[in-house]
Design a protein around this motif. Structure first.
Motif, short mmCIF file in Angstrom:
data_model
loop_
_atom_site.label_atom_id
_atom_site.label_comp_id
_atom_site.label_asym_id
_atom_site.label_seq_id
_atom_site.Cartn_x
_atom_site.Cartn_y
_atom_site.Cartn_z
N GLY A 99 0.82 -1.21 0.00
CA GLY A 99 0.00 0.00 0.00
C GLY A 99 0.85 1.26 0.00
N GLY A 100 1.83 1.32 0.88
CA GLY A 100 2.72 2.48 0.94
C GLY A 100 3.53 2.64 -0.33
N GLN A 101 3.93 1.52 -0.90
CA GLN A 101 4.74 1.59 -2.12
C GLN A 101 3.90 1.98 -3.34
OE1 GLN A 101 7.67 -1.38 -2.86
NE2 GLN A 101 8.63 -1.09 -0.86
N VAL A 102 2.65 1.54 -3.43
CA VAL A 102 1.78 1.97 -4.52
C VAL A 102 1.58 3.48 -4.44
CG1 VAL A 102 -0.59 1.92 -5.40
CG2 VAL A 102 0.59 -0.20 -4.90
N ALA A 103 1.29 3.96 -3.24
CA ALA A 103 1.07 5.40 -3.06
C ALA A 103 2.31 6.19 -3.47
CB ALA A 103 0.70 5.69 -1.60
N ALA A 104 3.48 5.73 -3.06
CA ALA A 104 4.73 6.45 -3.38
C ALA A 104 5.05 6.38 -4.87
CB ALA A 104 5.88 5.87 -2.56
N ALA A 105 4.87 5.22 -5.49
CA ALA A 105 5.16 5.09 -6.92
C ALA A 105 4.21 5.96 -7.74
CB ALA A 105 5.06 3.63 -7.36
N LEU A 106 2.94 6.00 -7.36
CA LEU A 106 1.99 6.87 -8.07
C LEU A 106 2.30 8.34 -7.82
CD1 LEU A 106 -1.36 4.93 -7.70
CD2 LEU A 106 -0.33 5.72 -9.84
N ARG A 107 2.69 8.68 -6.60
CA ARG A 107 3.08 10.06 -6.30
C ARG A 107 4.24 10.48 -7.21
NH1 ARG A 107 3.67 9.51 -1.12
NH2 ARG A 107 5.88 8.99 -1.21
N ASN A 108 5.22 9.60 -7.36
CA ASN A 108 6.37 9.89 -8.22
C ASN A 108 5.95 10.00 -9.69
OD1 ASN A 108 8.04 9.90 -5.99
ND2 ASN A 108 8.76 7.81 -6.30
N ALA A 109 5.11 9.07 -10.15
CA ALA A 109 4.67 9.10 -11.55
C ALA A 109 3.85 10.37 -11.83
CB ALA A 109 3.85 7.86 -11.87
N LEU A 110 3.00 10.75 -10.88
CA LEU A 110 2.19 11.97 -11.06
C LEU A 110 3.06 13.22 -11.01
CD1 LEU A 110 -0.97 10.97 -9.01
CD2 LEU A 110 -0.80 11.26 -11.51
N ALA A 111 4.13 13.20 -10.22
CA ALA A 111 5.05 14.35 -10.19
C ALA A 111 5.75 14.49 -11.54
CB ALA A 111 6.09 14.17 -9.07
#
Length: 132
Positions: free
Chosen positions: A51-63
């Motif tokens: 869960g934490g890693q999905v959130a972080a990977a999506l945060r990075n992709a959206l950035a």
């Protein structure tokens, strides 16, 4: 056909010989974001399981997408790579929260390994609003 690299600053540097994001000249309104790992600014893996890693990977992709002017609402396709499909409930919860209600097309694939021992990697395609 060639593609145009877009300069990014909010994301971690690529871990290999690829562009973090490109725009296809024939489709100037689309950007293609390369796979993003769930890492912080220092390159460390995000804690918190899938869960934490999905959130972080999506945060990075959206950035990265944001560097071209695209936001979560502009994402049309996401691919999620995970090392374990057995925790789809946590993956989906984090995914929905990270995208803030946006519902792009998605493919989720289980893979044997990811760089840096990550549990998740995410790539996406987004439209660039207002681009000719």
């Amino acid at each position: 056909m060639t593609s145009d690299e877009i300069t990014t600053t909010p994301a971690a540097a690529p871990a290999g010989p690829y562009s973090p994001i490109v725009r296809c000249p024939a489709q100037q309104d689309l950007v293609f974001v390369s796979g993003q790992l769930p890492v912080g600014a220092g390159g460390e893996l995000e804690p918190g399981g899938v869960g934490g890693q999905v959130a972080a990977a999506l945060r990075n992709a959206l950035a990265v997408a944001g560097s071209a002017g695209a936001g979560a609402q502009d994402v049309v396709k996401v691919t999620v790579y995970t090392t374990d499909l057995s925790d789809m409930e946590a993956l989906n919860r984090a995914y929905v929260e990270a995208l803030g209600g946006a519902r792009p097309a998605r493919t989720t694939v289980e893979v044997s390994r990811l760089p840096k021992g990550a549990l998740v990697e995410v790539d996406l395609i987004a439209t660039v609003p207002g681009h000719p």
